[in-house]
Design an enzyme around this catalytic site. Sequence first.
Site, PDB file in Angstrom:
ATOM      1  N   ARG A  13      65.744 -16.074  48.139  1.00 51.98           N
ATOM      2  CA  ARG A  13      66.091 -17.306  47.343  1.00 51.98           C
ATOM      3  C   ARG A  13      66.558 -17.186  45.817  1.00 51.98           C
ATOM      4  O   ARG A  13      66.948 -18.112  45.011  1.00 51.98           O
ATOM      5  CB  ARG A  13      65.124 -18.604  47.533  1.00 51.98           C
ATOM      6  N   HIS A  25      59.251 -29.728  51.842  1.00 53.66           N
ATOM      7  CA  HIS A  25      58.917 -29.969  50.581  1.00 53.66           C
ATOM      8  C   HIS A  25      57.777 -30.786  50.510  1.00 53.66           C
ATOM      9  O   HIS A  25      56.729 -30.701  49.786  1.00 53.66           O
ATOM     10  CB  HIS A  25      60.000 -30.687  49.668  1.00 53.66           C
TER      11      HIS A  25
END
Lengths: 543, 460
Positions: free
Chosen positions: A95, A194
């Site tokens: 990422r 999340h």
Amino acid sequence: MKVEEKILPDPSALKKEILSKYPSKIAKKREKQLIINDPEKDQPIQANVRTIPGIITQRGCTYAGCKGVVLGPTRDIINLVHGPIGCSFYAWLTRRNQTKPPSPDAPNYMMYSFSTDMQDSNIVFGGEIKLKAAIREAFEIFKPKNIGIFSTCPVGLIGDDVHAVAREMKEELGINIFGFSCEGYKGVSQSAGHHIANNGVFKHVVGLNDTPVEGKYKINLLGEYNIGGDAFEIERILEKCGITLISTFSGNSTIDSFEQAHHADLNVVMCHRSINYLAEMMETKFGIPWFKVNFIGAEATAKSLRKIGQYFEDKALIDKIEEVIAEEMPPVKEALEKIKPRTKGKLAMLFVGGSRAHHYQELFNELEMETVSAGYEFGHRDDYEGRKVIPTIQVDADSRNIEELHVEKDETRYRPRKTEEQLKALEAKGLEISGYSGMMPSMKKNALVIDDVNHWETEKLIEFYKPDVFCAGIKEKYVVQKMGIPLKQLHSYDYGGPYAGFAGAINFYKDIDKLTGATVWKYLQAPWETHKQVEANFVIDVL
Amino acid sequence: MLLRHTTDKVIDRQALTINPAKTCQPIGAMYAALGIQGCLPHSHGSQGCCSYHRSTLTRHYKEPVMASTSSFTEGSSVFGGQSNLLQAIETIFSTYDPEIIAVHSTCLSETIGDDLNQILTKAREEGKVPKGKHVIHCNTPSYVGSHVTGYANMLLGMTSYFAQHTGISNYQVNLISGWIEPCDMREIKRIAKKMQANTMMFPDTSGILDGPLNGKYTFYPKGGTTIEELISAGDAKFSLGIGQWATEEAAKKLEYKCKVKYDICDVPIGLQATDRFITALSRYANVKVPQSLTNERGRLLDMIADMHSYLYGKRVALYGDPDWLIPMTEFLVMLDMKPVYIVSGTPGKLFESRMKEILGEKVPEAKFKNGETADMFLLHQWIKQEKVDLLIGNTYGKYIARDEDIPFVRYGFPILDRVGHSYFPTVGYHGGMRILEKILGALMDRIDRDAPEEKLELVM
């Protein structure tokens, strides 16, 4: 396609064509996820719902949202993935979260991938014993202060209790160890992950260290992940303004800093989707107000800084912020003046993330490019329509799976930073406290807003709009480019960046100019494929 | 330092893998399925699996990698994934219109016990598979084997579904391709053609994962092995598996199902493995080796002889998959280099015996390990104990290479930060020259970098 007088074309026919390919059940569902925008009107969009099996989606899983997105960028924790090897392998450094430890010997485990590498015997007989052994080995080798355990799909199914293991090991080793039930199937997208990450960090980390933090204007930055060095640029600007950044959740971050986050007097939220839970919980527990900011775009950065100044109501800070903006803007303007003549009127589309598709429109606006279509990969209705719709969002079975923490005022540490009256007065001055008005009101009439866009729709969109740049992720990159349209990755920035702040805006202008102006796209046809040139025919016979 | 917590103190780990030298089965199944023309790979699991596999393959090939997913939710994980897969099959045929869907399972669907065979039978019975179209499957639980065995399992799926034995031989030799690059598959076909051997390769990702840029996107490029070719595998006179780990199961299946005898050879990397491959193909296809191939061999030897002094005695560390590590190690030994440390996360007992055989006399000090906890962390620790002159492996090695200041040649999967691997073959004699060029480039750039000004050589 040329956009005349800034009126976007009516995409009704396109929408109809897209839907006509689907079986009727799918068409009915997708119809609610493709909205022809009208900023004057409230139009509900269906979002955060299941992707239809078989559809080639951009979306990932809950584990990716939890381990990859939220906890990935934190360096002083061993993130141990409990599961078969793949999950840890794929989330290993991909990422582009950059990190800068303060010294050569400060802990930094981000370059490592840790896994229990579950085998079939662990699936049959349970994986807890192996998990405990792995934690002990990690402790013996690295002596970390923190270990996080991330559950992958089989873990929940076979009944391994990672939280019980975490408690036991925490007791045994005397370091902070906590688990996340972030099995990939938990939600409809990364978004569930999340939320789970927010809960875990809030429960197990935030507020652990009551040592006061020095600083006059103390804030936390939430929802910034330091892709390509974005956090470094934001840190630079905040420091220049004299603002103390206690913690960033979670770009260039440490668990140490999270432990002290409750000393901040303000939380500013970048990516609303991935982190609003923490902002709300910290407000309830500690009395820290939050508002939305956006450091993507030079104007947006200036606006966000001014909001912080406005909040602290301190002339010295407000003046300093103006001074910084005045100093930072000229190179931005200079770059823009050079590049804008080439980008003006070009068309962009953005299908990415849960905030990025909104934030990056700021940069395209600065380049005077038109965003004709946009959508999120894992956004919720509030990210599209604004938080005002939250009370009307139906909570379905998939969302109900995700724990909602019951948070109360901290008896000793709750301290309202502003009185009700003060907050009201700030709101009256236009500072939207605890608010986010979403992407759709800021987009033009007739822009096509699409939730969870898929491959078939992408092809049709490109055919219809012929955009100059398409923004999405790695999986879409080469599909779109094969069609002769450059694609800008907005997860990884195509390995460039930073794009945040003032310096970042300049980088972005240059990169978009570079991408849309690349010569290669002009040579897609061989000379002998065009009617004008027939000389090559002769050569074929000779060979 | 990037890997600042790695020391030379090796602790015997039983449970913790750090910096793996493998990944999970499904990605191999996906890669293999891409080698069939008109095929859409389908991942029966959570969305994340499909997304991660597509992302990794895309980063490696810099090409479109299309695949779909059953998009499991908590409900499907509790009640079973049948309805998701049935819906997926319907959606895929109506929306993406492939000739064939190649389904592979994941740890999720395997743990809950989804029976793919039963679900696909149901799909066919319910008319969800249009006439003339196919759905095949393989089982790839992520908690067994590695990406390499996942690849092998999809090959097994291909042969199980398609190969037909009519009793009339088509006199072809099946070339069952291991996990190599599209360009390597193309190169092997070139060699076979040069030998005028009647061969059929499966799978074949050339033409699919190295497509041209011309302004048109083709969902199913016209490369790859066709369904007719896969069916014809059953009438072949022989199968030659290229790479033990990746191809033996499929070759065995063909023998069992269609009585096609087989042999397995190493991936033709370097001199000896290529010699053996060509000898085998010559024998089984009953063709002669043309002089032009012998000349290719000679050119490789010529290059080795010319540059031998830069290679001699150099210590090398390697990590990756057994099917390429074995012939690569053999090649390095033949170059008089010293492959001293080798790890592979892929399990399999044969690894040890092959490595012993190759290294035993020539490099008795070599350490090698495969399977669980045979990872890049261990390799790095060995390197810390005694330094090497060269590192060979996938992109993740760049962190070790930088920390330890070691010349680095990228090889294997995945390569995320350079191009060329999918275009320029490393198999065959020409491929051997390319490997040599890369190794020499890395070693000699280092000599140039480190040479004192008065010692910088013009001619090398």
